[in-house]
Design an enzyme around this catalytic site. Structure first.
Site, short mmCIF file in Angstrom:
data_model
loop_
_atom_site.label_atom_id
_atom_site.label_comp_id
_atom_site.label_asym_id
_atom_site.label_seq_id
_atom_site.Cartn_x
_atom_site.Cartn_y
_atom_site.Cartn_z
N HIS A 1 15.95 42.88 -35.80
CA HIS A 1 16.44 42.82 -34.41
C HIS A 1 17.48 43.87 -34.07
O HIS A 1 18.10 43.79 -33.01
CB HIS A 1 17.05 41.45 -34.12
CG HIS A 1 16.07 40.33 -34.16
ND1 HIS A 1 15.42 39.85 -33.05
CD2 HIS A 1 15.62 39.61 -35.19
CE1 HIS A 1 14.62 38.86 -33.40
NE2 HIS A 1 14.71 38.69 -34.71
N LYS B 1 25.63 40.50 -20.86
CA LYS B 1 25.16 40.62 -22.24
C LYS B 1 26.39 40.76 -23.12
O LYS B 1 27.49 40.91 -22.60
CB LYS B 1 24.26 41.85 -22.40
CG LYS B 1 24.88 43.13 -21.80
CD LYS B 1 23.92 44.32 -21.83
CE LYS B 1 22.89 44.32 -20.73
NZ LYS B 1 21.54 44.11 -21.20
N ARG B 2 26.22 40.72 -24.45
CA ARG B 2 27.38 40.94 -25.31
C ARG B 2 28.04 42.27 -24.99
O ARG B 2 27.39 43.21 -24.55
CB ARG B 2 26.95 40.91 -26.78
CG ARG B 2 26.68 39.52 -27.30
CD ARG B 2 27.89 38.65 -27.20
NE ARG B 2 28.81 38.96 -28.28
CZ ARG B 2 29.12 38.14 -29.27
NH1 ARG B 2 28.60 36.93 -29.29
NH2 ARG B 2 29.95 38.49 -30.21
N LYS C 1 25.76 49.22 -25.57
CA LYS C 1 25.19 48.71 -24.33
C LYS C 1 25.79 49.41 -23.10
O LYS C 1 25.31 49.26 -22.00
CB LYS C 1 25.40 47.20 -24.23
CG LYS C 1 24.64 46.42 -25.32
CD LYS C 1 24.91 44.93 -25.25
CE LYS C 1 24.32 44.16 -26.40
NZ LYS C 1 22.89 43.84 -26.24
N THR D 1 16.50 40.77 -23.66
CA THR D 1 15.72 39.68 -23.10
C THR D 1 16.31 39.28 -21.74
O THR D 1 15.60 38.72 -20.90
CB THR D 1 15.70 38.44 -24.03
OG1 THR D 1 17.03 38.22 -24.53
CG2 THR D 1 14.77 38.66 -25.21
N LYS E 1 14.60 38.12 -18.03
CA LYS E 1 15.01 36.96 -17.22
C LYS E 1 15.33 37.38 -15.80
O LYS E 1 15.01 36.68 -14.83
CB LYS E 1 16.23 36.27 -17.87
CG LYS E 1 15.89 35.60 -19.19
CD LYS E 1 17.11 35.27 -20.04
CE LYS E 1 16.66 35.01 -21.47
NZ LYS E 1 17.75 35.16 -22.45
C1 26W Z 1 26.02 41.30 -39.27
C2 26W Z 1 26.19 40.48 -38.07
C3 26W Z 1 25.04 40.43 -37.17
C4 26W Z 1 24.85 39.31 -36.39
C5 26W Z 1 23.80 39.24 -35.52
C6 26W Z 1 24.15 41.50 -37.06
C7 26W Z 1 23.10 41.42 -36.21
C8 26W Z 1 22.91 40.30 -35.44
C9 26W Z 1 21.75 40.17 -34.48
C10 26W Z 1 20.45 40.49 -35.17
C11 26W Z 1 21.95 41.06 -33.30
C12 26W Z 1 21.05 40.67 -32.17
O1 26W Z 1 21.18 39.61 -31.61
N1 26W Z 1 20.14 41.57 -31.78
C13 26W Z 1 19.44 41.41 -30.54
O2 26W Z 1 18.24 40.70 -30.74
C14 26W Z 1 17.58 40.44 -29.51
C15 26W Z 1 16.39 39.56 -29.79
O3 26W Z 1 15.41 40.27 -30.47
C16 26W Z 1 17.18 41.74 -28.83
O4 26W Z 1 16.61 41.46 -27.59
C17 26W Z 1 18.41 42.63 -28.65
O5 26W Z 1 18.02 43.89 -28.15
C18 26W Z 1 19.15 42.79 -29.95
O6 26W Z 1 20.38 43.47 -29.75
#
Ligand code: 26W
Length: 824
Positions: free
Chosen positions: A366, A554-555, A560, A662, A666
């Site tokens: 992701h 978004k975050r 971003k 996502t 929406k």
């Molecule tokens: C190491 C900590 C950490 C925690 C969470 C690293 C990475 C994450 C997630 C994988 C980050 C995340 O949420 N990525 C998002 O995933 C969405 C669902 O696929 C995508 O739509 C977003 O573009 C992506 O940033």
């Protein structure tokens, strides 16, 4: 599917009677005197009970289908995060009982929305990853796949955000008191998980054996949350593990009066699932997080193996009947843990175990951000999970032999692909090596995985790599969040689209229908009024619903580029100050964003947005033209109010960095028009609606690569664009009495190697051009409304139902056990 009448809960008098009984017997009140909190409790427990009964009936059915065909598998979706939000309205909608429940509420003069708002969000996730997992559970269930989600039962979800003097302050999110009603404890399915201990390997009869003594054993106690689907009697579940000490407390210490020590064991075990790590896409390499991962993985794997043996009595067909999906790398320890169980507990040999494991597991990536790819210190892994580390060493050893034969002599490449290297365990490499399929979450992102992040793996095993573009639970994000639009769709294209998203496309035929255009505009305005009232009630000042609502929610992350948006807002502010009679439609810029608490730079950007908002909103010279709103504590339930009211959807990440997005989907399905870069799923949104129904600007991912290669000279761009220069310079003086020179410095002066790696300034001019075109399009109401209609219609392909069918067909190789009769 059972007929409606077969379900007693569909009978209004039964429903009412059950609610009344609960009110009287448990809450000691009645319908006349019940508060919204009482009614929430009474209805929620009733729906939970109904789902429990449905689950019981479904269990026999799904098991008999599983046993009688080799075409279906049980899917286990393992993820550290499930951002479920509220459940009551969703469940009522799915069960077809929303109207009945709301009739009862109206009878007692209670506003249904007030009741729904009693429910705390289950905020067991940070953002994209966790919300996707939640949307997928809905799609799996609605389509009748046999699926279980596994995660952790965090006592505290994602922090509550408060803005104090512009600055983000975090408060604990104590969701359980109101959320517990959906959690069904299953004590009897408790599993033990071992940490640490003395580990010794030795050889016996040519076999490597080991002993593990004195491990710290923690219990994982499951809490099940039922997942309903729409138009089906299928009920799946999300199983959340809660950590508990295996013994009670240390009786010796207690008896000798050392009460603190006595409670220590309990406390340290329970700490494991105390709180969700609030980091999204930035590293948080803490010991406790690794413990969380192993607790979730080990309990889930033990549970999965036990289920398999109950049903089939053998592990031989495991990979034919089971698909385990690891959602990002956080559950990657599934690979060595399953190997451990197969070998140590069931005496399987390495080759056979590996064959089964690697054909069972699949992995979705992701994120491409290098810093977000997890790596764990080897010594930490070795001491916390000595047996698992031993298995990782063997996976690594065997992999290196294979990789050397594929890339002879190229030890650099082999080191790069290996699991263990530089005293670290690389979770992404482990995930690829241990899976039979690997996918990205949009076409562009999946291509970048092949070209870049996992290029060598792609060369070695091209057949592993595939794409599944993300999707959303549009029944929540359109049908429930925007009932007026949903009922307009019912009138125009019939209600079949509610279960078959491909029908949404029919709405495109109405693009030039003036009556429908006007309806769409009216609905959008109603939603803007509702959002505006909500903002007014929460934070005291309601934006003008006749201004254009431009939303970035978004975050908060540098990639971003919320900063790019801010710089342009500053330039708008300066333009109005310079020409108070400027002819423009009033603009409202709405932000929603949480920053990881440790992500200092992101917190400064939040402060900048808030201070800029303070200054602009209190400046009488501009406040009728320009307004900035920061939605404190952005969450699923706030998003449900925001998406239907969005007119302009800001998706402006540096191309190549946003895996999918996502929120973009929406907003689109609610008729919002995207202004964005060619990044993530924006690329496919453009494909779907055509270039005339979206505003694209900025560098492409390839151009970004070239630009970084050539060298990004932000100062040159800054000095050659007076509008941009003025905006950047204003950061020195700052806003609302706070200087943001640090941000100016970040944009211009390389403190480390380069300035702003996400190159905000590079895309600024083209971003302004795109916004000018958008503003012109907005003034042509017919054009805008027809764009809106096409966006709604062609959002059909971004449904989670479609994503899940892709996973089922291309990755898991499974079919529904209970096909939904109303679905295509
Ligand atoms: C190491 C900590 C950490 C925690 C969470 C690293 C990475 C994450 C997630 C994988 C980050 C995340 O949420 N990525 C998002 O995933 C969405 C669902 O696929 C995508 O739509 C977003 O573009 C992506 O940033």
């Amino acid at each position: 599917m059972e007929k409606k009448a077969a379900n007693k809960y569909n009978d209004p008098s039964y429903f009412r009677g059950q609610v009344e009984t609960y009110l009287t017997n448990i809450l000691h009140t009645d319908l006349k005197n019940a508060t919204p909190a009482n009614m929430y409790q009474a209805i929620a427990q009733l729906i939970n009970r109904e789902l429990g009964e449905m689950r019981l009936a479904y269990n026999d059915k799904r098991k008999s289908v599983q046993k009688s065909t080799d075409k279906t598998k049980k899917v286990y979706y393992i993820c550290m995060e499930f951002l479920m939000g509220q459940s009551l309205k969703n469940n009522l909608y799915n069960l077809g009982q929303q109207a009945m429940a709301e009739d009862l509420l109206r009878e007692i003069h209670m506003d249904p929305q007030v009741l729904y708002d009693q429910e705390p969000d289950a905020g067991l996730g940070n953002g994209g990853l966790g919300r996707l997992a939640a949307c997928f559970m809905d799609a799996l269930t609605t389509q009748g796949y046999d699926a279980t989600g596994y995660s952790l039962c965090y006592e505290y979800g994602l922090f509550r955000q408060k803005i104090v003097d512009g600055w983000q302050v975090e408060f604990p999110d104590n969701w359980l008191p109101g959320g517990r009603v959906w959690l069904n404890p299953r004590e009897e399915d408790t599993f033990e998980v071992n940490f640490y201990g003395d580990y010794h390997e030795y050889w016996e009869n040519g076999q490597l054996k080991y002993t593990l003594t004195d491990p710290q054993t923690v219990e994982a106690v499951p809490y099940d949350l039922f997942i309903s689907g729409s138009g089906t009697t299928a009920v799946n579940k999300l199983r959340l593990w809660s950590a508990r000490s295996s013994g009670s407390f240390d009786m010796n210490a207690f008896n000798s009066g050392d009460f603190t020590k006595a409670a220590q064991r309990t406390n340290s075990a329970e700490m494991i699932t105390k709180v969700l790590y609030p980091a999204d896409n930035i590293p948080e390499g803490k010991e406790l997080r690794l413990k969380q991962q192993y607790l979730m993985v080990s309990a889930s794997c033990q549970n999965i193996v036990r289920d398999q043996l109950h049903l089939y009595g053998t592990l031989d067909n495991f990979h034919k009947k089971t698909a385990i999906h690891i959602n990002d790398t956080h559950p990657a320890l599934v690979v060595p843990e399953l190997m451990r169980i197969f070998m140590d507990d069931y005496g399987m040999g390495w080759e056979k175990a590996w064959e089964i494991v690697s054909n069972t597991v699949s992995y979705t990536n992701h994120t491409v951000l290098a810093e977000a790819l997890e790596k764990w210190n080897s010594s930490l892994v070795q001491s916390m999970m000595p047996r698992i580390y031993g298995i990782l060493q063997e996976i690594d050893r065997r992999f290196r032999i294979q990789a050397f034969s594929r890339f002879p002599g190229d030890s650099g490449k082999v080191d790069y692909m290996a699991v263990l290297q530089d005293r670290e365990v690389r979770m992404a490499n482990l995930s690829v090596i241990g899976s039979h399929k690997v996918n990205g979450v949009s076409k562009l992102h999946s291509q970048i995985l092949k070209d870049d992040v996992f290029h060598d793996f792609y060369l070695a095993t091209p057949e592993k790599f595939t794409n599944v573009t993300n999707g959303i639970a549009y029944r929540r994000w359109l049908c429930q969040a925007n009932p007026e639009l949903a009922s307009l769709l019912d009138d125009c294209i019939g209600s079949a689209y509610r279960l078959d998203s491909s029908q949404l496309k029919l709405f495109a035929a109405y693009r030039s229908d003036v009556g429908v255009q006007e309806e769409v505009e009216k609905i959008k305005r109603n939603n803007k009024v509702r959002l505006s009232n909500f903002i007014g009630q929460q934070w005291g000042s309601a934006p003008d619903p006749d201004s254009i609502f431009i939303v970035q929610a978004k975050r908060l992350h540098e990639y971003k580029r919320q900063l790019l948006n801010v710089l342009r807002i500053i330039s708008r502010y300066q333009a109005i100050k310079a020409d108070p009679n400027i002819d423009m439609r009033p603009e409202t810029y709405i932000f929603g964003a949480k920053a990881a608490p440790s992500y200092y730079h992101a917190k400064f950007i939040i402060q900048l947005i808030n201070k800029l908002a303070d200054e602009i909103n209190s400046d009488p010279a501009v406040s009728d033209k320009l307004r900035v709103v920061f939605l404190e504590n952005y969450s699923v339930s706030i998003a449900e109010k925001l998406m239907p009211a969005t007119e302009v959807s800001e998706q402006i990440s540096l191309a190549g960095k946003e895996a999918s997005g996502t929120g973009n989907m929406k907003m689109m399905i609610n008729g919002g028009i995207t202004i964005g870069t060619l990044d993530g799923a924006n690329v496919e949104i453009r494909e779907a609606v055509g270039p005339d129904n979206i505003f694209i600007f900025g560098m492409t991912a390839d151009e970004v690569r070239d630009c970084l290669h050539r060298g990004y000279d932000s100062s040159k761009i800054y000095s050659s664009d007076p509008v941009l220069k003025a905006a950047v310079d204003s950061l020195d003086r700052g806003f609302g009495g706070v200087s943001f020179s640090n941000i100016k410095e970040y944009l211009l002066k390389p403190t480390y190697s380069i300035a702003d790696p996400y190159m905000c300034l590079m895309d600024f001019k083209d971003y302004c051009r795109a916004h000018d075109e958008l503003a012109a399009a907005y003034e042509d109401r017919q054009r805008w409304n027809s764009m809106s209609i096409e966006n709604i219609a062609y959002a059909d392909r971004f449904s989670a139902d479609r994503s899940i069918r892709n996973y089922a067909d291309m990755i898991w190789d499974t079919r529904p056990v209970l096909p939904n009769p109303s679905m295509k």
